[in-house]
Design a protein around this motif. Structure first.
Motif, mmCIF file in Angstrom:
data_model
loop_
_atom_site.group_PDB
_atom_site.id
_atom_site.type_symbol
_atom_site.label_atom_id
_atom_site.label_comp_id
_atom_site.label_asym_id
_atom_site.label_seq_id
_atom_site.Cartn_x
_atom_site.Cartn_y
_atom_site.Cartn_z
ATOM 1 N N ARG A 169 0.813 -1.214 0.000
ATOM 2 C CA ARG A 169 0.000 0.000 0.000
ATOM 3 C C ARG A 169 0.849 1.268 0.000
ATOM 4 O O ARG A 169 0.398 2.332 -0.392
ATOM 5 N N LEU A 185 -8.789 -2.465 -6.652
ATOM 6 C CA LEU A 185 -8.397 -1.648 -5.498
ATOM 7 C C LEU A 185 -6.890 -1.694 -5.241
ATOM 8 O O LEU A 185 -6.351 -0.884 -4.500
ATOM 9 N N ARG A 186 -6.213 -2.676 -5.850
ATOM 10 C CA ARG A 186 -4.753 -2.721 -5.693
ATOM 11 C C ARG A 186 -4.065 -1.629 -6.488
ATOM 12 O O ARG A 186 -2.928 -1.291 -6.217
ATOM 13 N N ARG A 189 -6.615 3.222 -4.994
ATOM 14 C CA ARG A 189 -6.321 3.213 -3.562
ATOM 15 C C ARG A 189 -6.201 4.633 -3.010
ATOM 16 O O ARG A 189 -6.705 4.941 -1.931
ATOM 17 N N LEU A 236 -9.400 6.268 -1.957
ATOM 18 C CA LEU A 236 -9.956 5.837 -0.670
ATOM 19 C C LEU A 236 -9.121 6.370 0.494
ATOM 20 O O LEU A 236 -9.644 6.630 1.576
ATOM 21 N N GLU A 237 -7.834 6.540 0.262
ATOM 22 C CA GLU A 237 -6.996 7.168 1.295
ATOM 23 C C GLU A 237 -7.436 8.616 1.504
ATOM 24 O O GLU A 237 -7.544 9.089 2.635
ATOM 25 N N ARG A 245 -10.406 9.815 0.909
ATOM 26 C CA ARG A 245 -11.714 9.789 1.581
ATOM 27 C C ARG A 245 -11.553 9.568 3.084
ATOM 28 O O ARG A 245 -12.193 10.235 3.897
ATOM 29 N N HIS A 246 -10.685 8.636 3.439
ATOM 30 C CA HIS A 246 -10.403 8.399 4.859
ATOM 31 C C HIS A 246 -9.910 9.691 5.517
ATOM 32 O O HIS A 246 -10.384 10.088 6.579
ATOM 33 N N PHE A 296 -21.186 13.294 0.821
ATOM 34 C CA PHE A 296 -19.774 13.013 1.092
ATOM 35 C C PHE A 296 -19.090 12.356 -0.107
ATOM 36 O O PHE A 296 -17.921 12.626 -0.394
ATOM 37 N N PHE A 298 -16.751 -0.372 -2.635
ATOM 38 C CA PHE A 298 -17.473 -1.425 -3.335
ATOM 39 C C PHE A 298 -18.782 -0.852 -3.886
ATOM 40 O O PHE A 298 -19.843 -1.021 -3.281
#
Lengths: 587, 587
Positions: free
Chosen positions: B42, B131-132, B137, B140-141, B143-144, B532, B551
């Protein structure tokens, strides 16, 4: 903004200032010349003062306000004559110049006080009023604080919070799913997740190596007292880790929470105990370690002396309750009745009193010599003033009974203080559970749980002996979380399915999708999930999870406030391609 | 732990150290005497080196690994000969001493690269492989990161995150609900929330005065390109506030996010624009302010000169596109076709070229004198090299067409840069919308939205004129959030229902529960909700929300990865007291 300050922040520092507050009228006291109103908001209470002499009009008006009226008051912060040092704003009061009724209120159906006069059902129906009570509000504040601290902890360690879907697929195993008919896919259904288990494992396959989520989960179970159809989990998974890494990471989370939220600092590592030790010493796999009172097996010490109840028992064990040798006959009879209740199911209770004068007195004196009784007492390290309780029977059942008795005695002796926390890890759970009824093995945790490498040799030949890389986190006798290292090796997974009695087709049908994902380079991984409602309720010192949930459901799964579930329109059913068919109850 | 370091952290500082890495084989290059493997996790890529001369066995083994094999490699960090300064670890490589295959991998159905060869459907089916890819990725990082910063911001301001229920009650108005049959309450259904609107207003009644939640919501709509049946909202509500307080608080949130997540600092207050101005100047209520090109109305300038198309038009307006006077006939024809497409619906396109040499040339030269054309050009502040496009018609429709044309020209001129952000508040929305078809007023926002006090005089007599305390937050032409100050006064609420044509019974049936709660001292309150997913996708520079969702579902609401929704067992249906009745499609 309708206010310059909240009702919780004014102190002597603001004396002389003109302020505006807004909130609810908690109570009103009319002392002839003066009227006092306690104004409440989320932050506290502030006393408002109205004086008949200096402002008769305003004072007269103020006397008309009812409980829970929403008021906006402007006035000067003044030092009180009679200070109330029990509340943060107790040194001051507001001499009101202007008051405005922002909203009236009907008389609430119960009192909005820490100790309310409303019953459970009534308070649930008017939950929005119940939530005004500071005792309830504080629980939700605590929960908020905990959630933020959980996230801070994980974020600092590089964990990513990933939202997994809520509309997923029904799986035939496990507890019952809630399902959702799909209008766009006639005749088909989504399911609500019982946990994001599949998705978090897929996140590991996707290389996200550190995942967490505070997430709603759903289980359509027959509800017990402390179950909710929707509940919240702290769900976590890590890749390239072994069991030790997981225990460290999540012990760290709990220590962080205890420290930041409860001010309790654990400087030592949590106790670790094998499943076998937990069962043999505490009678269950979630021991309450706030107190000792360990279970001692004395089977060999008591057999063969002619006491048939012990002679015929598979197992005899007991506990030593300190300082209880003076229990009266009445107390002992009551305790005997307690263990004989069907929930416990013991046939009776045998005791040995170690009197304060050093003498020993037991219910089985006629079968054992004083030396034998003394040896028994010594086995428990009993001392004068203690009492030993013994139970005989089948080992598993008797241990469970002794566990109940131990917890009860702990409670009676005040050893289960809500402000004391005794966390531990229960490790080395069995991988399989044998079910007598169906004559087959089941996965104790789930079918992806990995076995201990050392026990692989017994995998097929002595399956019951195989220990798993599975662990529970237990605090004060409550299982707060549990998890496992997963199997990432496909061959081992096939062996697992075989022991569980799955045909290749069954395994494919039930788990094929995940197994297929695993063929594309699944890394070693494992995880854990904590019950957030339970964790919050333990931190709040509550017995039930209900009061750490803003809008809980009752034991029939109903929200009595919004009156849900409810009937829906035929038109809606038609659109969803479903029809209701309620069978008549037999009467 | 299977590693001492991640694949993204080793630099010259660790040269000489022995390290262990774990990850996936991104690629392998075989240069005769040497083999190079890029190991990916990651955090990045690190180059592993195997030398045929010094360790033939290991090198031969390494050559057998396939793409996406999971490897654990131990070796020494060494300075590279050919440094790659484009990657953080590009100065070093690992001379491998030991390599272990943690897991094999089947050949992935598409390449795991920033630009993959996999089509949309295929990548969705194998989302765990998609997602790899670091491009996915990173979304999503991001978004987190955004979620954590949203929470930090609110927590610091005393907002409480409160989880509202997911199993709620179906309401007959609004979009379609997803429903959930209740097994314990036969024939009855829960609904999944379209938003926590009712509950957040109840939190205000309960005195929680500052609430937020990042929460899943559900809408059973016919899906459009960028809609998901489940989506995430940043849901907020405050009590004892006026509109200004809300705008300040949530403008603060966006500024905080822009600064901490994107490094963009807004030192000035966001632009505020009334709904009326937005419509008149930009043709819609969510203007893209990254560029000017305002719409000018020129009705009075062009009428009465004998050009019947303008003479008959209710409204004539236009925009001035800078630097486009050299547009060729072909370009203009193409643009004319573009506005004539049914999605836009204009009948044609009239233009005035302000040539570089200062001359003016238009399609309507025969109807207007050069002075009149010049006056028109001046109205737009046009200068040599610009072109003016004019459209005539009904005002509302023409403004909408001009809006589309403006956005298109902005895009063609490169004025809509994804890394430029132009936020604004659109305020003073109308309270009511008149629907010609049903001949009645509808609430533009929702029936609890409060009117401007100044407009109360027109409430019943000229309802269309009444402005609401409602606001939208718009960035780059995208509505990111919207909300309103609610009505807390019961009398005003009754007037609202009356204008909306509700009988007392209907209002009671639909909103009775909330109205009843409001009788117990509802404070003044208001709120807002942000999408969001959309916010995250804008921060990520994406056109679709799909790639900020781990997903996502496709346009039929299907998760093609887990193949959901799906059929469920008859037994399960029976337990739920429902029956599937799929009507045959007419063929």
């Amino acid at each position: 903004m309708y206010r310059t300050h909240t009702c919780g922040e004014l102190t002597m520092a603001q004396v002389g200032k003109t302020v505006t507050l807004a909130g609810w009228m908690q109570r009103s006291r009319d002392l002839g010349g003066m009227t006092f109103i306690d104004l409440r908001d989320r932050y506290g209470l502030t006393q408002l003062v109205f004086n008949m002499e200096t402002n008769a009009g305003l004072c007269t008006e103020a006397r008309k306000f009812g409980r829970e009226f929403v008021l906006q008051a402007t006035g000067k912060v003044t030092e009180r004559y009679n200070k109330n040092l029990n509340m943060p704003t107790g040194e001051i009061e507001i001499i009101v110049d202007e008051i405005k009724v922002l909203n009236v209120s009907a008389t609430p159906p119960f009192t909005i006080e820490d100790e309310s006069d409303g019953g459970d059902e009534l308070r649930m129906k008017y939950r929005y009023l119940d939530l005004r009570r500071s005792t309830v509000r504080r629980n939700l504040e605590l929960r908020h604080h905990m959630a933020q601290e959980v996230r801070k902890y994980f974020d600092a360690l590089g964990f990513m919070e990933v939202e997994t879907p809520v509309l997923i697929k029904s799986t035939p195993e496990g507890a019952r799913d809630f399902v959702v008919p799909s209008r766009l896919n006639p005749g088909q259904f989504y399911a609500l997740p019982q946990s994001p288990q599949t998705f978090k494992q897929l996140m590991m396959v996707a290389g996200f190596d550190r995942y967490f989520q505070i997430v709603k989960c759903f289980r359509d179970e027959d509800l017990r007292a402390d179950r909710q159809p929707e509940f919240t989990q702290i769900d976590c998974e890590m890749a390239f880790v072994e069991q030790e890494d997981i225990l460290q990471a999540f012990e760290g989370m709990l220590k962080h929470l205890f420290k930041t939220v409860r001010g309790v600092e654990f400087t030592e590592p949590f106790v670790r105990m094998t499943f076998a030790d937990a069962i043999n010493t505490y009678g269950n796999d979630k021991p309450d370690l706030r107190f000792g009172m360990k279970i001692h097996e004395v089977t060999n010490l008591v057999k063969g002396k002619g006491f048939s109840i012990f002679d015929n028992a598979d197992y005899v064990g007991g506990i030593c309750a300190e300082g209880c040798s003076e229990y009266t006959r009445k107390q002992l009879d009551e305790l005997t009745e307690w263990v004989k209740r069907p929930q416990i199911g013991a046939l009776g209770l045998i005791y040995i009193k170690f009197n304060i004068d050093g003498t020993l007195k037991s219910t089985v004196d006629k079968f054992y010599s004083p030396e034998e009784i003394k040896a028994l007492a010594d086995n428990f390290n009993a001392k004068p003033s203690d009492i030993i309780f013994l139970l005989p029977g089948k080992k598993k059942k008797t241990l469970a009974q002794l566990s109940e008795l131990r917890l009860e005695m702990g409670a009676r002796l005040g050893l289960r203080d809500k402000n004391t926390f005794a966390p531990l890890w229960v490790i080395d759970f069995p991988l399989f559970e044998y079910d007598e009824e169906t004559g087959r093995y089941y996965a104790m945790h789930h079918p992806f749980t990995s076995p201990k490498i050392d026990d692989l040799q017994y995998f097929e030949t002595d399956s019951a002996r195989v220990r798993a890389n599975a662990y529970d986190c237990v605090v004060n006798g409550v299982e707060l979380g549990g998890g496992s290292i997963r199997i990432h090796d496909q061959e081992l997974q096939q062996r697992m399915f075989k022991v569980l009695g799955f045909t290749k087709e069954q395994a494919e049908y039930q788990f094929g999708f995940l197994m297929n994902a695993f063929t594309y380079g699944a890394p070693p991984h494992g995880g854990i999930a904590f019950g957030f409602d339970r964790l919050a309720s333990m931190f709040a010192g509550l017995d039930s999870i209900r009061d750490v949930i803003a809008f809980p459901k009752n034991n029939s799964g109903r929200d009595v406030m919004i009156d849900s579930p409810s009937h829906i329109a035929d038109e809606q059913l038609k659109e969803l391609n479903i029809k209701v068919e309620v069978k008549m109850e037999k009467s």
